[in-house]
Write a protein that holds these residues in place. Structure first.
Motif, PDB file in Angstrom:
ATOM      1  N   ALA A  50       0.834  -1.208   0.000  1.00 38.56           N
ATOM      2  CA  ALA A  50       0.000   0.000   0.000  1.00 38.56           C
ATOM      3  C   ALA A  50       0.864   1.253   0.000  1.00 38.56           C
ATOM      4  O   ALA A  50       0.568   2.232  -0.699  1.00 38.56           O
ATOM      5  N   TRP A  51       1.936   1.229   0.786  1.00 37.85           N
ATOM      6  CA  TRP A  51       2.843   2.387   0.829  1.00 37.85           C
ATOM      7  C   TRP A  51       3.525   2.580  -0.520  1.00 37.85           C
ATOM      8  O   TRP A  51       3.587   3.705  -1.039  1.00 37.85           O
ATOM      9  N   MET A  52       4.022   1.504  -1.092  1.00 39.10           N
ATOM     10  CA  MET A  52       4.690   1.616  -2.393  1.00 39.10           C
ATOM     11  C   MET A  52       3.723   2.102  -3.477  1.00 39.10           C
ATOM     12  O   MET A  52       4.083   2.942  -4.310  1.00 39.10           O
ATOM     13  N   ASP A  53       2.496   1.592  -3.466  1.00 39.50           N
ATOM     14  CA  ASP A  53       1.504   2.017  -4.454  1.00 39.50           C
ATOM     15  C   ASP A  53       1.224   3.514  -4.335  1.00 39.50           C
ATOM     16  O   ASP A  53       1.088   4.217  -5.357  1.00 39.50           O
ATOM     17  N   GLU A  56       4.207   5.501  -5.710  1.00 41.87           N
ATOM     18  CA  GLU A  56       4.187   5.457  -7.174  1.00 41.87           C
ATOM     19  C   GLU A  56       3.127   6.416  -7.733  1.00 41.87           C
ATOM     20  O   GLU A  56       3.386   7.175  -8.682  1.00 41.87           O
ATOM     21  N   LYS A  57       1.935   6.400  -7.147  1.00 42.07           N
ATOM     22  CA  LYS A  57       0.857   7.273  -7.598  1.00 42.07           C
ATOM     23  C   LYS A  57       1.212   8.736  -7.385  1.00 42.07           C
ATOM     24  O   LYS A  57       1.033   9.573  -8.287  1.00 42.07           O
ATOM     25  N   ASP A  58       1.704   9.069  -6.197  1.00 47.62           N
ATOM     26  CA  ASP A  58       2.039  10.461  -5.879  1.00 47.62           C
ATOM     27  C   ASP A  58       3.157  11.004  -6.767  1.00 47.62           C
ATOM     28  O   ASP A  58       3.260  12.212  -6.982  1.00 47.62           O
ATOM     29  N   SER A  59       4.003  10.118  -7.250  1.00 51.89           N
ATOM     30  CA  SER A  59       5.119  10.551  -8.103  1.00 51.89           C
ATOM     31  C   SER A  59       4.751  10.582  -9.578  1.00 51.89           C
ATOM     32  O   SER A  59       5.605  10.858 -10.431  1.00 51.89           O
ATOM     33  N   GLY A  60       3.502  10.294  -9.886  1.00 51.73           N
ATOM     34  CA  GLY A  60       3.089  10.225 -11.278  1.00 51.73           C
ATOM     35  C   GLY A  60       3.760   9.090 -12.028  1.00 51.73           C
ATOM     36  O   GLY A  60       3.959   9.161 -13.248  1.00 51.73           O
ATOM     37  N   LYS A 261      10.532  15.176  -2.355  1.00 51.74           N
ATOM     38  CA  LYS A 261       9.317  15.673  -1.699  1.00 51.74           C
ATOM     39  C   LYS A 261       8.246  14.594  -1.646  1.00 51.74           C
ATOM     40  O   LYS A 261       7.472  14.534  -0.688  1.00 51.74           O
ATOM     41  N   VAL A 262       8.190  13.740  -2.656  1.00 50.68           N
ATOM     42  CA  VAL A 262       7.225  12.632  -2.647  1.00 50.68           C
ATOM     43  C   VAL A 262       7.557  11.664  -1.514  1.00 50.68           C
ATOM     44  O   VAL A 262       6.668  11.234  -0.770  1.00 50.68           O
ATOM     45  N   ILE A 263       8.837  11.306  -1.377  1.00 50.37           N
ATOM     46  CA  ILE A 263       9.249  10.428  -0.283  1.00 50.37           C
ATOM     47  C   ILE A 263       8.965  11.102   1.061  1.00 50.37           C
ATOM     48  O   ILE A 263       8.427  10.473   1.992  1.00 50.37           O
ATOM     49  N   ASP A 264       9.274  12.390   1.159  1.00 46.26           N
ATOM     50  CA  ASP A 264       9.046  13.121   2.415  1.00 46.26           C
ATOM     51  C   ASP A 264       7.568  13.149   2.782  1.00 46.26           C
ATOM     52  O   ASP A 264       7.207  13.037   3.957  1.00 46.26           O
ATOM     53  N   ALA A 265       6.718  13.320   1.777  1.00 48.28           N
ATOM     54  CA  ALA A 265       5.271  13.379   2.031  1.00 48.28           C
ATOM     55  C   ALA A 265       4.720  12.030   2.471  1.00 48.28           C
ATOM     56  O   ALA A 265       3.625  11.955   3.043  1.00 48.28           O
ATOM     57  N   ASN A 266       5.468  10.968   2.208  1.00 49.15           N
ATOM     58  CA  ASN A 266       5.068   9.612   2.616  1.00 49.15           C
ATOM     59  C   ASN A 266       5.996   9.076   3.704  1.00 49.15           C
ATOM     60  O   ASN A 266       6.232   7.873   3.798  1.00 49.15           O
ATOM     61  N   SER A 267       6.506   9.983   4.504  1.00 47.04           N
ATOM     62  CA  SER A 267       7.374   9.646   5.640  1.00 47.04           C
ATOM     63  C   SER A 267       6.857  10.389   6.874  1.00 47.04           C
ATOM     64  O   SER A 267       5.972  11.236   6.778  1.00 47.04           O
TER      65      SER A 267
END
Length: 347
Positions: A50-53, A56-60, A261-267
């Protein structure tokens, strides 16, 4: 002349079109995610995938993952943290307690009867690391810190209703503090990684183990034991285990700023809360599997829990002393962790 003009016009067109082409050709990355959990487990399907999905989605689609459960890239569970540190893989999910003594201040969350629920305790764990133990994870880029739901007893020969019932039983514990606790409760503690539990139970190497309900199906414990003893929440949770999701530092730093920023937003604290909450949500379905098999489930009430608390408290005393010897204020660390758990539990 005509040919030269055509070439110049073509070159101008390419130059004019270059910004648009560059805009469409933004860099993408593929990250290797490695852990010990089974590919059919709740943790893998509902937390890691779920986290990886979402990333991936947030990063386009510019961040992609190669996902490897069950140690498919080799090594043992105790090597996962160093695999991320050394860049063998990009991201891992593992137990700090797999390497005893390496993350001593983290162990406060594994002391007996510390946790309330996994979501609140995971939030507290994230905040605690930022303020009291950030240097323990200086070799990686932390993504999340979390705990699982209340740990409990799963035993082959008999039901556990009081500490004396553990005498003579070889019980598997996941980390240093929890194996200490098992010893003070009267059992013979045996430390081993989670994937070794089924074989150890089948061969009689251990008589039982302590894990949360959620983990039971992934290692088929409900098929290998007949007795389960859980604690009434009013009397507190016996223990929990800490986990870290971490990324290779250099790999994180190499990302384009927008992908960072995508990684940060999911951390961070909310990701930690999501992981803890989702893991504990797997407790009820797993418990149902044991009920359906006809296994015996005993709930240790608030009054019964007091003797477990009394005997297990020595683990806390020794941890505080150990922290003091290492140059930390053990009592301050313990009080800080408790206050953070209380703060997040009340919200």
């Amino acid at each position: 002349m005509i040919q030269r003009r055509t070439l110049l016009q073509s070159g101008a067109a390419v130059a004019l079109g270059a910004p648009a082409l560059i805009g469409f050709a933004q860099p993408s990355v593929t990250l290797k995610f490695h852990t010990f959990m089974s590919p059919t487990s709740n943790v893998w399907l509902n937390m890691h995938k779920a986290w990886m999905d979402k990333v991936e989605k947030d990063s386009g689609g510019r961040i992609k993952f190669e996902a490897y459960p069950a140690m498919q890239l080799g090594g043992s569970p105790v090597q996962l943290y160093d695999q991320a540190k050394d860049g063998v893989v990009d991201i891992v999910w593992t137990l700090p307690g797999n390497t005893p003594g390496r993350f001593p201040r983290t162990e406060v969350f594994e002391l007996p009867f510390m946790m309330t629920n996994a979501e609140a305790t995971s939030k507290a764990f994230w905040e605690y690391v930022q303020t009291k133990a950030a240097d323990e994870y200086r070799d990686i880029h932390p993504i999340a810190f979390q705990v699982h739901g209340p740990g409990m007893f799963h035993v082959k020969p008999r039901v556990i209703t009081q500490p004396d019932d553990l005498r003579g039983l070889k019980m598997r514990g996941p980390t240093r503090q929890i194996t200490k606790m098992l010893g003070y409760l009267g059992a013979t503690p045996v430390g081993m990684p989670l994937p070794q539990i089924p074989d150890a139970l089948s061969k009689g190497v251990i008589d039982g183990c302590v894990i949360p309900w959620e983990v039971v199906p992934s290692v088929k414990v409900h098929e290998l034991v007949s007795h389960h003893s859980e604690f009434d929440p009013a009397g507190g949770a016996l223990y929990t285990t800490t986990f870290v999701m971490g990324m290779n530092k250099a790999r994180y730093e190499s990302l384009p700023s927008d992908l960072k920023k995508v990684i940060d937003a999911n951390s961070g604290i909310e990701t930690s809360a999501f992981l803890g909450r989702t893991q504990q949500a797997g407790d009820a379905p797993a418990r149902k599997l044991a009920v359906e098999r006809g296994n015996k489930i005993h709930t240790i009430g608030m009054e019964q829990a007091q003797e477990f608390r009394r005997r297990a408290r020595q683990v806390e005393v020794e941890w505080v002393q150990d922290m003091d010897k290492r140059g930390f204020n053990g009592r301050d660390l313990l009080d800080t962790a408790r206050k953070l758990i209380e703060k997040h539990t009340k919200r």
